[in-house]
Design an enzyme around this catalytic site. Sequence first.
Site, PDB file in Angstrom:
ATOM      1  N   GLU A  97       8.152 -14.699  -6.377  1.00  0.00           N
ATOM      2  CA  GLU A  97       9.217 -13.275  -5.280  1.00  0.00           C
ATOM      3  C   GLU A  97       8.902 -12.260  -5.229  1.00  0.00           C
ATOM      4  O   GLU A  97       8.553 -11.226  -4.783  1.00  0.00           O
ATOM      5  CB  GLU A  97      10.436 -13.448  -6.794  1.00  0.00           C
ATOM      6  CG  GLU A  97      10.968 -15.363  -6.773  1.00  0.00           C
ATOM      7  CD  GLU A  97      12.575 -14.996  -7.438  1.00  0.00           C
ATOM      8  OE1 GLU A  97      13.075 -14.860  -7.185  1.00  0.00           O
ATOM      9  OE2 GLU A  97      11.901 -15.406  -8.594  1.00  0.00           O
ATOM     10  N   LYS A 101      16.089 -22.429 -17.640  1.00  0.00           N
ATOM     11  CA  LYS A 101      14.801 -21.750 -16.270  1.00  0.00           C
ATOM     12  C   LYS A 101      13.604 -21.675 -16.435  1.00  0.00           C
ATOM     13  O   LYS A 101      13.329 -21.247 -17.228  1.00  0.00           O
ATOM     14  CB  LYS A 101      15.993 -20.777 -15.798  1.00  0.00           C
ATOM     15  CG  LYS A 101      17.218 -21.040 -15.305  1.00  0.00           C
ATOM     16  CD  LYS A 101      18.053 -20.570 -14.007  1.00  0.00           C
ATOM     17  CE  LYS A 101      17.240 -20.032 -12.660  1.00  0.00           C
ATOM     18  NZ  LYS A 101      17.555 -19.709 -11.813  1.00  0.00           N
ATOM     19  N   HIS A 135       9.386 -26.946  11.078  1.00  0.00           N
ATOM     20  CA  HIS A 135      11.045 -26.606  10.609  1.00  0.00           C
ATOM     21  C   HIS A 135      11.479 -26.773   9.543  1.00  0.00           C
ATOM     22  O   HIS A 135      12.443 -27.376   9.388  1.00  0.00           O
ATOM     23  CB  HIS A 135      11.716 -27.033  11.910  1.00  0.00           C
ATOM     24  CG  HIS A 135      11.319 -27.430  13.116  1.00  0.00           C
ATOM     25  ND1 HIS A 135      12.183 -26.825  13.832  1.00  0.00           N
ATOM     26  CD2 HIS A 135      10.889 -28.298  13.839  1.00  0.00           C
ATOM     27  CE1 HIS A 135      11.044 -26.993  15.061  1.00  0.00           C
ATOM     28  NE2 HIS A 135      10.204 -28.600  14.955  1.00  0.00           N
ATOM     29  N   GLN A 178      -0.117  15.556   6.076  1.00  0.00           N
ATOM     30  CA  GLN A 178      -0.414  15.637   5.031  1.00  0.00           C
ATOM     31  C   GLN A 178       0.636  14.171   4.419  1.00  0.00           C
ATOM     32  O   GLN A 178       0.543  14.066   2.983  1.00  0.00           O
ATOM     33  CB  GLN A 178       0.571  16.787   3.787  1.00  0.00           C
ATOM     34  CG  GLN A 178       0.457  17.014   2.469  1.00  0.00           C
ATOM     35  CD  GLN A 178       0.614  18.619   2.520  1.00  0.00           C
ATOM     36  OE1 GLN A 178      -0.337  19.499   2.719  1.00  0.00           O
ATOM     37  NE2 GLN A 178       2.167  18.553   1.817  1.00  0.00           N
ATOM     38  N   SER A 209       1.241  19.197  -1.952  1.00  0.00           N
ATOM     39  CA  SER A 209       0.670  17.757  -2.829  1.00  0.00           C
ATOM     40  C   SER A 209      -0.099  17.832  -3.172  1.00  0.00           C
ATOM     41  O   SER A 209      -0.352  16.242  -3.881  1.00  0.00           O
ATOM     42  CB  SER A 209      -0.035  17.415  -0.616  1.00  0.00           C
ATOM     43  OG  SER A 209      -1.061  18.231  -1.196  1.00  0.00           O
ATOM     44  N   TYR A 269      -5.183  18.973  13.651  1.00  0.00           N
ATOM     45  CA  TYR A 269      -4.283  19.267  12.720  1.00  0.00           C
ATOM     46  C   TYR A 269      -2.614  19.709  12.789  1.00  0.00           C
ATOM     47  O   TYR A 269      -2.285  20.879  13.299  1.00  0.00           O
ATOM     48  CB  TYR A 269      -4.547  19.608  11.925  1.00  0.00           C
ATOM     49  CG  TYR A 269      -4.078  19.966  10.456  1.00  0.00           C
ATOM     50  CD1 TYR A 269      -4.525  18.691   9.295  1.00  0.00           C
ATOM     51  CD2 TYR A 269      -3.416  20.638   9.420  1.00  0.00           C
ATOM     52  CE1 TYR A 269      -4.197  18.599   8.040  1.00  0.00           C
ATOM     53  CE2 TYR A 269      -3.038  20.049   8.580  1.00  0.00           C
ATOM     54  CZ  TYR A 269      -3.104  19.172   7.112  1.00  0.00           C
ATOM     55  OH  TYR A 269      -2.444  18.761   5.915  1.00  0.00           O
ATOM     56  N   ASN A 315      11.757 -19.644 -13.795  1.00  0.00           N
ATOM     57  CA  ASN A 315      11.913 -18.518 -12.600  1.00  0.00           C
ATOM     58  C   ASN A 315      10.030 -18.787 -12.501  1.00  0.00           C
ATOM     59  O   ASN A 315       9.357 -17.612 -12.341  1.00  0.00           O
ATOM     60  CB  ASN A 315      12.749 -17.578 -12.271  1.00  0.00           C
ATOM     61  CG  ASN A 315      14.389 -17.935 -13.305  1.00  0.00           C
ATOM     62  OD1 ASN A 315      14.162 -18.678 -12.661  1.00  0.00           O
ATOM     63  ND2 ASN A 315      14.986 -17.162 -13.760  1.00  0.00           N
ATOM     64  N   LYS A 335      -0.933  10.002   2.900  1.00  0.00           N
ATOM     65  CA  LYS A 335      -1.385   9.648   1.345  1.00  0.00           C
ATOM     66  C   LYS A 335      -0.565   8.755   0.728  1.00  0.00           C
ATOM     67  O   LYS A 335      -0.803   7.837   0.467  1.00  0.00           O
ATOM     68  CB  LYS A 335      -2.127  11.409   0.982  1.00  0.00           C
ATOM     69  CG  LYS A 335      -3.193  11.658   1.259  1.00  0.00           C
ATOM     70  CD  LYS A 335      -3.266  13.231   1.074  1.00  0.00           C
ATOM     71  CE  LYS A 335      -3.939  13.284   1.500  1.00  0.00           C
ATOM     72  NZ  LYS A 335      -3.094  13.778   2.812  1.00  0.00           N
TER      73      LYS A 335
END
Length: 467
Positions: A300, A293, A166, A332, A33, A327, A295, A335
């Site tokens: 987003e 444009k 709505h 593990q 890990s 355990y 954006n 994380k």
Amino acid sequence: MADGTSETKSSNQMWGGRFASGPDAIMEEINASIGFDKKLYAQDIRGSKAHAEMLAHQGIISADDKDKIVHGLDTILSEIESGAFEFSRKLEDIHMNVEARLATLIGPAAGRLHTARSRNDQVALDFRLWVKEELQKTEKALTGLIAAFLDRAEEHAETVMPGFTHLQTAQPVTFGHHCMAYVEMFGRDRQRVRHAIEHLDESPIGAAALAGTGYPIDRHMTAKTLGFREPTRNSIDTVSDRDFALEFLSIAAIAATHLSRLAEEIVIWSTPQFGFIRLSDAFSTGSSIMPQKKNPDAAELVRAKTGRINGSLIALLTVMKGLPLAYSKDMQEDKEQVFDAAESLELAIAAMTGMVRDMAIRTDRMKAAAGSGYSTATDLADWLVREAGLPFRDAHHVTGRVVALAESKGCDLAELPLAELQTIHAAINDDVYTVLTVEASVASRKSYGGTAPSEVRKQIAWWRQRN
Ligand code: ARG
């Protein structure tokens, strides 16, 4: 191949050459890990120092060994921070990487650090410390976002815009009121963060593998040194549960959902069709083919980060759901989910705070839209109740006919001549025009928590005292 031995042999010939060392390599890969838990180095070293101090205080290790350990750990901390430390996958995780380096640095005294503890309580400690700090950062970040909204709300306490249900025009509201709706949401998120900090504020170290320990340790001492309110009360639970991580993820998922709804509104509002806001250059991008444009990419991406964060919550819930106490190595896998969600949430809050502070509010467009779509029809119905004594249901019906008339003529309610209104209901008089404007409509909604500028200002003042 009638005899078993020759069968085994031929099988070995198939994969033996590769697997003589193969399984170890795969085992190492699935087991290690360190690739991600090195993020816990500072917490691991802090925890080990507190543990060593306690062991010496209780006479479990000598003061001399403790000094060597603490000094060695400090050296390791600076090695890691300067980039000089070499992490090894063979040593599995951050705990063993640090301990192995300590042995190289200080010799046999290093072996005494792991007295009366296990990696099970060690990892529970490191991870709790990390999540606690992350929650504290989140609390600050939310406070910044709330402050940005309070400023915009104050600036636009009188700005009218259409309120929607709505996504159809419903009634006029003020933009300040709309901003304050988000203040309420992020305020609740922040309360959840504060509660989560209280819930996890217990020190796991000293639970050992799962059963506690026979050494005369002082868990209250380590709890205090590490800034926890108290030690955890059950050693089995301490090494078994990750609900503090799940709580972080659920709070993150709810906050991300709020951020995503705001992001969606920003996307809609910044279209030429709505044109309610103009995003700053700092928080938008251009198109490589269409020069006109602009954006709303940041919005987003905030909207999309919600997917990752929700995914992390479901992933860890699923990891934990069938685990017997105490355990298991499955844990593990906690994380990366939390690290990823934390990074996404931090970024999303920061981007949103910037967008809210920077966006230009097009008050003219908001006002024009607020007045269209017969948004003051409810005000007309309320006027008929108040001034002509009609029951609300009848007033609703009369107003419906007025709206139909305006629609057939292609005009707004306020543009209908009085004579024509009177053909629908005789009690209507000139006074009715005073309630048909959007300003009059919002100003009249003074009920507690309502959209009237005076009411919105009260709510802003309430929040200013608490932010
Ligand atoms: N790297 C492990 C984890 O993150 C540390 C705990 C290992 N404990 C054990 N009994 N193998 O969970």
